[in-house]
Motif scaffolding. Structure first.
Motif, PDB file in Angstrom:
ATOM      1  N   LEU A  90       0.839  -1.203   0.000  1.00 32.59           N
ATOM      2  CA  LEU A  90       0.000   0.000   0.000  1.00 32.59           C
ATOM      3  C   LEU A  90       0.869   1.246   0.000  1.00 32.59           C
ATOM      4  O   LEU A  90       0.503   2.283  -0.564  1.00 32.59           O
ATOM      5  CB  LEU A  90      -0.915   0.008   1.236  1.00 32.59           C
ATOM      6  N   GLY A  91       2.056   1.144   0.613  1.00 30.83           N
ATOM      7  CA  GLY A  91       2.986   2.264   0.636  1.00 30.83           C
ATOM      8  C   GLY A  91       3.766   2.420  -0.655  1.00 30.83           C
ATOM      9  O   GLY A  91       4.590   3.331  -0.774  1.00 30.83           O
ATOM     10  N   GLY A  92       3.578   1.475  -1.591  1.00 27.68           N
ATOM     11  CA  GLY A  92       4.219   1.599  -2.902  1.00 27.68           C
ATOM     12  C   GLY A  92       5.472   0.781  -3.065  1.00 27.68           C
ATOM     13  O   GLY A  92       6.050   0.759  -4.152  1.00 27.68           O
ATOM     14  N   SER A  93       5.934   0.087  -2.015  1.00 27.93           N
ATOM     15  CA  SER A  93       7.169  -0.708  -2.174  1.00 27.93           C
ATOM     16  C   SER A  93       6.820  -2.193  -2.210  1.00 27.93           C
ATOM     17  O   SER A  93       7.032  -2.925  -1.253  1.00 27.93           O
ATOM     18  CB  SER A  93       8.147  -0.411  -1.033  1.00 27.93           C
ATOM     19  N   CYS A  94       6.257  -2.566  -3.322  1.00 28.89           N
ATOM     20  CA  CYS A  94       5.815  -3.953  -3.508  1.00 28.89           C
ATOM     21  C   CYS A  94       6.887  -4.769  -4.217  1.00 28.89           C
ATOM     22  O   CYS A  94       7.524  -4.288  -5.139  1.00 28.89           O
ATOM     23  CB  CYS A  94       4.551  -3.957  -4.379  1.00 28.89           C
ATOM     24  N   SER A  95       7.034  -6.003  -3.779  1.00 26.13           N
ATOM     25  CA  SER A  95       7.895  -6.921  -4.532  1.00 26.13           C
ATOM     26  C   SER A  95       7.306  -8.320  -4.395  1.00 26.13           C
ATOM     27  O   SER A  95       6.619  -8.620  -3.427  1.00 26.13           O
ATOM     28  CB  SER A  95       9.323  -6.898  -3.983  1.00 26.13           C
ATOM     29  N   HIS A  96       7.604  -9.151  -5.370  1.00 21.20           N
ATOM     30  CA  HIS A  96       7.055 -10.517  -5.403  1.00 21.20           C
ATOM     31  C   HIS A  96       5.538 -10.485  -5.212  1.00 21.20           C
ATOM     32  O   HIS A  96       4.990 -11.012  -4.248  1.00 21.20           O
ATOM     33  CB  HIS A  96       7.709 -11.390  -4.335  1.00 21.20           C
ATOM     34  N   THR A  97       4.869  -9.874  -6.163  1.00 22.95           N
ATOM     35  CA  THR A  97       3.428  -9.645  -6.026  1.00 22.95           C
ATOM     36  C   THR A  97       2.579 -10.802  -6.568  1.00 22.95           C
ATOM     37  O   THR A  97       1.355 -10.742  -6.477  1.00 22.95           O
ATOM     38  CB  THR A  97       3.027  -8.368  -6.798  1.00 22.95           C
ATOM     39  N   GLU A  98       3.227 -11.842  -7.086  1.00 23.61           N
ATOM     40  CA  GLU A  98       2.467 -12.936  -7.718  1.00 23.61           C
ATOM     41  C   GLU A  98       1.447 -13.546  -6.771  1.00 23.61           C
ATOM     42  O   GLU A  98       0.349 -13.921  -7.174  1.00 23.61           O
ATOM     43  CB  GLU A  98       3.427 -14.041  -8.207  1.00 23.61           C
ATOM     44  N   ALA A  99       1.839 -13.639  -5.504  1.00 24.99           N
ATOM     45  CA  ALA A  99       0.992 -14.374  -4.560  1.00 24.99           C
ATOM     46  C   ALA A  99      -0.030 -13.489  -3.852  1.00 24.99           C
ATOM     47  O   ALA A  99      -0.913 -14.004  -3.163  1.00 24.99           O
ATOM     48  CB  ALA A  99       1.886 -15.042  -3.501  1.00 24.99           C
ATOM     49  N   LEU A 100       0.088 -12.169  -4.020  1.00 27.65           N
ATOM     50  CA  LEU A 100      -0.700 -11.285  -3.141  1.00 27.65           C
ATOM     51  C   LEU A 100      -2.202 -11.405  -3.350  1.00 27.65           C
ATOM     52  O   LEU A 100      -2.964 -11.329  -2.390  1.00 27.65           O
ATOM     53  CB  LEU A 100      -0.236  -9.835  -3.326  1.00 27.65           C
ATOM     54  N   SER A 101      -2.626 -11.607  -4.595  1.00 22.57           N
ATOM     55  CA  SER A 101      -4.084 -11.717  -4.813  1.00 22.57           C
ATOM     56  C   SER A 101      -4.628 -12.959  -4.116  1.00 22.57           C
ATOM     57  O   SER A 101      -5.683 -12.914  -3.481  1.00 22.57           O
ATOM     58  CB  SER A 101      -4.398 -11.737  -6.306  1.00 22.57           C
ATOM     59  N   SER A 102      -3.911 -14.084  -4.213  1.00 18.45           N
ATOM     60  CA  SER A 102      -4.361 -15.303  -3.519  1.00 18.45           C
ATOM     61  C   SER A 102      -4.354 -15.092  -2.010  1.00 18.45           C
ATOM     62  O   SER A 102      -5.257 -15.562  -1.304  1.00 18.45           O
ATOM     63  CB  SER A 102      -3.461 -16.483  -3.878  1.00 18.45           C
TER      64      SER A 102
END
Ligand SMILES: [Zn+2]
Length: 445
Positions: A284-296
């Motif tokens: 949410l703060g904008g520093s996302c990494s390895h986002t493949e799993a986040l929706s699950s």
């Protein structure tokens, strides 16, 4: 024309057929060809209408009657008598559920009756199957992973191994608990002690997996990371102890018992998900990494919230008692949401495990045997010890056998006989040193 009909309908050809055939059916010999003399069956010399005209009707009726007798199976084999079901007020309180009026099984069922009842429509049937079938789904996924990953040699996969074991274990234990819980009030409590133990092991399995694959990058190798699994073992013991203890409070303090049981499971859940919450916060703060799993992960959190809500609210049956006795009551929905949530969690864990492998190994964050399989084995042993202690307390709780003995009379509305269900506590031994009240006794009328 005659030749053609003889080939198509040999049964009408009768004695004129030189190579006749016969078979014995229930003592009646149907001889179509090659019959000798007086024993020739009437009517088979001509077509059916002719048979019926020449008095063959009586013969056919007789043959059918005798054939039916020969094929009649013993009555017991054909008439499957389903066990009688009971209403809420006919069973001891320990078995009653809020808003569920009918469909209760006999409170002293045998183990075989319990197994067979899973094929009869009772208020527990869907509960049993909504966790039994997912067990096989997770086992199937586990078997595929076993064939594609090397669990024995690759230590990076050990957290996943632990996770797959616990997600197969908890629905299976729950299914067994729902199946055998009506053997006796004591069996009911012990079955659910095991159910709670399996759920708390599931929380431990989640912690092992999250510590290994889900930990946000700023926290890798931090104090929390290094102590995450020991704390999770403590949480698991707390979860099992509190949830088992809540059953002892259920009659005297139902709300307190419910709150205690909910928190017993919510607390380890919140702890396990701290790494995930922080990762989501970072995103949410904008520093996302390895986002493949986040929706699950997000779907899992949604279903986890629904699971908790259904467990706590007893909706929809609370709004319309009796309407959802067999289908659609909160516990069934709770099971389904839990399983769907676990499915999304498994997908998220697999995605994180795959996409973060290089990063985590480069940070030296390889899982250890003690921190994965060792933690699970320790958790199993300690949880079994807790369940054993609570079960012993339950069985040894002082019982005023003559005073607390209760009788519930079940007058069957459909049967002419009246059966009496007697729940006597005389089998329990007196032990003045134990201060816990007996849940079975507390919940009796
Ligand atoms: Zn359940």
């Amino acid at each position: 024309m005659n030749k053609v009909s003889d080939h198509l309908f040999p049964i009408w050809r009768g004695a004129r057929v030189p190579q006749g055939w016969s078979w014995r059916l229930g003592g009646a010999i149907w001889e179509v060809g090659g019959l000798a003399g007086a024993e020739r069956a009437p009517g088979f010399d001509c077509p059916v209408w002719c048979v019926l005209c020449r008095g063959g009707r009586e013969w056919l009726q007789d043959a059918c009657q005798r054939g039916r007798g020969a094929f009649r199976l013993p009555t017991d084999m054909l008439s499957i008598r389903l066990p009688q079901l009971f209403d809420m007020h006919q069973v001891p309180k320990v078995f009653r559920e809020d808003g569920i009026i009918s469909g209760y099984r006999h409170p002293r069922s045998s183990a075989l009756d319990c197994i067979l009842s899973s094929f009869q429509m009772t208020n527990e049937t869907v509960n049993i199957w909504t966790h039994f079938l997912p067990t096989w789904y997770f086992l199937w996924r586990f078997s595929i992973l076993c064939s594609t990953l090397s669990f024995l040699t690759d230590s990076y996969t050990w957290p996943l191994l632990v996770y797959m074991l616990v997600i197969c274990l908890y629905p299976f234990t729950s299914s067994c608990a729902h199946t055998f819980s009506t053997m006796s009030p004591e069996a009911c409590h012990i079955c659910y002690f095991f159910d709670y133990g399996a759920l708390s092991l599931y929380s431990l399995g989640c912690a092992v997996t999250y510590a290994s694959y889900v930990m946000p990058e700023p926290w890798v190798n931090s104090w929390l990371h290094q102590h995450f699994i020991p704390i999770a073992i403590g949480n698991s013991l707390f979860c099992t102890s509190m949830s088992c203890y809540s059953r002892f409070l259920e009659m005297q303090f139902p709300h307190r018992s419910k709150i205690l049981r909910i928190w017993a499971f919510v607390f380890p859940f919140l702890f396990d998900n701290i790494p995930l919450f922080y990762r989501l916060l970072l995103c949410l703060g904008g520093s996302c990494s390895h986002t493949e799993a986040l929706s699950s992960h997000c779907y899992h959190l949604l279903f986890a919230f629904l699971t908790c809500f259904l467990f706590a609210s007893h909706l929809p049956e609370r709004l319309a008692p009796g309407r959802f006795d067999y289908f659609g009551h909160s516990h069934q929905l709770f099971h389904i949401c839990a399983v769907v949530g676990t499915h999304f969690q498994m997908e998220a864990v697999l995605a994180d495990m795959t996409s973060r492998r290089g990063y985590l190994i480069s940070q030296g964050a390889m899982p250890s045997f003690l921190g994965t399989v060792g933690a699970l084995v320790l958790g199993v042993l300690l949880n079994l010890g807790i369940i054993g202690l609570f079960s012993a307390s339950l069985l040894r709780t002082p019982h005023l056998s003559t005073q607390s003995s209760t009788t519930t009379t079940i007058a069957s509305s459909t049967s002419t006989s009246t059966s009496t269900l007697t729940h006597s506590s005389s089998t329990c031994h007196s032990n003045p040193g134990v201060s816990l009240p007996h849940p079975a006794e507390l919940k009796e009328d």
